[in-house]
Enzyme design. Sequence first.
Site, PDB file in Angstrom:
ATOM      1  N   SER A 428      15.063  10.248  30.127  1.00  0.00           N
ATOM      2  CA  SER A 428      15.701  11.054  29.080  1.00  0.00           C
ATOM      3  C   SER A 428      17.211  11.086  29.249  1.00  0.00           C
ATOM      4  CB  SER A 428      15.137  12.471  29.070  1.00  0.00           C
ATOM      5  OG  SER A 428      15.158  13.019  30.350  1.00  0.00           O
ATOM      6  N   HIS A 449      11.464   7.012  24.348  1.00  0.00           N
ATOM      7  CA  HIS A 449      11.692   8.400  24.742  1.00  0.00           C
ATOM      8  C   HIS A 449      10.793   9.328  23.935  1.00  0.00           C
ATOM      9  CE1 HIS A 449      14.392  12.122  25.056  1.00  0.00           C
ATOM     10  NE2 HIS A 449      13.764  11.965  26.185  1.00  0.00           N
ATOM     11  N   GLU A 461      12.074   8.132  20.373  1.00  0.00           N
ATOM     12  CA  GLU A 461      13.347   7.414  20.278  1.00  0.00           C
ATOM     13  C   GLU A 461      13.197   6.063  20.980  1.00  0.00           C
ATOM     14  OE1 GLU A 461      16.843  10.760  20.072  1.00  0.00           O
ATOM     15  OE2 GLU A 461      15.879  10.508  22.006  1.00  0.00           O
ATOM     16  N   ASN A 499      18.276  15.087  21.750  1.00  0.00           N
ATOM     17  CA  ASN A 499      18.734  16.081  22.724  1.00  0.00           C
ATOM     18  C   ASN A 499      20.221  16.363  22.578  1.00  0.00           C
ATOM     19  OD1 ASN A 499      16.270  16.521  23.823  1.00  0.00           O
ATOM     20  ND2 ASN A 499      16.529  15.112  25.528  1.00  0.00           N
TER      21      ASN A 499
END
Length: 690
Positions: A428, A449, A461, A499
């Site tokens: 991540s 991801h 992702e 994120n």
Amino acid sequence: MANYKHFQLETDAQNIAWLSIDKADASTNALSRELVEELESILDELESERPKGLVIRSAKPSGFVAGADIKEFTAIENEAQARELIRRGQGVINRIERLRFTTVALIHGFCLGGGLELALGCDYRIAEDGPKTRLGLPEVKLGIHPGFGGAARLPQLIGAPAAMDMMLTGRSVSASAAKRLGLLDFAVPDRHLETAARSVVQKPPHKKPLAWWKKLSNHPLVRPLLAKYLTKQVAAKAPRKHYPAPYALIDLWAKHGGNKKAMLQGEEHSVARLVLGDTAQNLIRVFFLQERLKSLGASRSVSSSERNASAGTFDIQRVHVIGGGVMGGDIAAWCALRGLQVTVQDRQEATLARVIQRAAKLYKKKLKKPRLVQEALDRLMPDIHGLGVARADVVIEAIFEDVEAKQNLYQEIEPQMKPGALLATNTSSIPLEVLSTCLAEPSRLVGVHFFNPVAMMQLVEIVNAPNTDPAVVDEAAMFTRRIDRLPLPVTSTPGFLVNRILMPYLLEAVVLESEGVSPKVIDQAALDFGMPMGPITLADTVGLDICLAVAETLARSMDVEVPARLRSLVESGRVGKKSGEGFYRYPATKKGKPEMSKPGRGDYRPADIQDRMILRMLNEAVACLREGVVADSDLLDVGIIFGTGFAPFRGGPMHYIETTGADVLLEKMRTMHKKYGERFAPDESWQQLG
Ligand code: NAI
């Protein structure tokens, strides 16, 4: 056999007409205007020929009919046009209902929206009793409600409670559930479908009347009471000002339920109004963007390297997941649920045992039937020695977030992997170009991801570094589609897309909390904007330790300040739900529900609370677009909607900026910049958006 563009019509020796829907140049049937017009002329023919019966089925392997043609909704300019479109759909179904011979809808696969409404116009409904059969009226998900007679007919057929539940949630049901509800007359195996239809036409069976209490649910004295209850239920999930469609449906049924003519007219007016509203238009846009994400995983471009000889499909049978923790374990379980053969590796037997336990729980919930649960479990193999690496088409690494540990692992597995197999990491925060330096073939590493919880979060992702082979990126997207998730290509930059945009919003919520605003007031402000969950609850759910780790990663490369409050909570062991306490307390007696009361009048609520959280998010979105983290603003919008739950009825962050006015928002940013400092410094590209 007559020649039509979207249908095949045959009349057999027993004088039964078999009408197969086969929309030209499409893999799925949708009730387009052209198709409906053709159906009208077929009905002219059938009305004069008077066969013994009519069986309506689909020639597409994918299913019966997926719904109305949603593309046509985007071309509607005014209410009159919308009403005309709806009247046409209603008209043709009314005509089917009035035919003087027996009509049967013979269903396999998807039978949704307008498709189910068409089936409701038939005398009988028979469907294949298989896992692919789904019946439903999902219109609310597009900000409207059934308009081709579904709202009028379904409550009469199966009673209001079940009908309203289906229409208000948009949930679809299996063939066996539909049979139990009375929506289907028969659910039979594929091989018996034709025989069943034939015998129903030959000797129309007696219909069981609706149970008295279901009938009673449509009674004029009962409707207002039930409507009140339904409104309360809907209000707990979707506020009227953001999602008007379910309320319009309840109001319509409460007023006219049982009076078919009035219901049909009501449907026409109500849907015509709703479809032109912002909510429906935004949800329809999101639907098409979701289709675009799906298409990203459709095929592979020609490889720039030698690893793949040709473009086309990527055959995925076996997946090997390394790391059976929170993420790896759930990714492995999900892949097996979706039909792949999966091996899952960890250093500890006990961890693998927990993976299987969690998987069994998931499969029971999703698959229900013990035989299917067992089959899925059989596809998921614990593999402590990593024997699966050599046979896997896709290897996913999900071990600790540590460069050295990951690189050591890659060096060990790369020589064992099949040539052309995909090597993917769930990292991540570590740049792929750093991780891949240890590989003999660095261009083969790609990021997939996933988000936590894997079984709920649709977005994945697909992370690519400048040196990642484009064909590998396509393969990763194809794999993502194979397991029914949505791939979003992003660059290997800190926080990737989701994120990075989510974090400033969460951090601002933490700052607000440390200023003395209560968590419930902060959460409520976000819910009022349309977020599905408040940021404080979200942080507690994800885990404050994970939030801190992501925030610190971002802080290393960007101008992000990590609030001291977050650090101190983590240091004191209050890491959120999983520790029983974070910002909220989660007493064991309340089954994971936080202890909180509703925001009260006396609570301190800064006037700019919503702007502070949302604008930080929007500012980061603007920066991501400028830096090319995703290819365009549409992809950014759909990524943030599916990755964070960003108010879907607002159409995504960039669309929200466009509709609110970039200049208006920039002005607010400037004010906040002066008031709160650098974290509100407007990104340089706001100017160009105006
Ligand atoms: P975790 O700590 O729950 O699990 C890691 C697992 O890997 C442990 O069970 C450990 O025994 C195993 N492991 C470590 N080294 C190993 C090796 N050499 N061979 C076999 N197994 C090994 O970690 P978590 O949270 O599942 O994270 C895994 C990866 O996913 C990390 O890269 C993380 O950044 C990423 N990620 C985590 C998310 C989250 O919300 N937890 C979300 C998205 C990505």
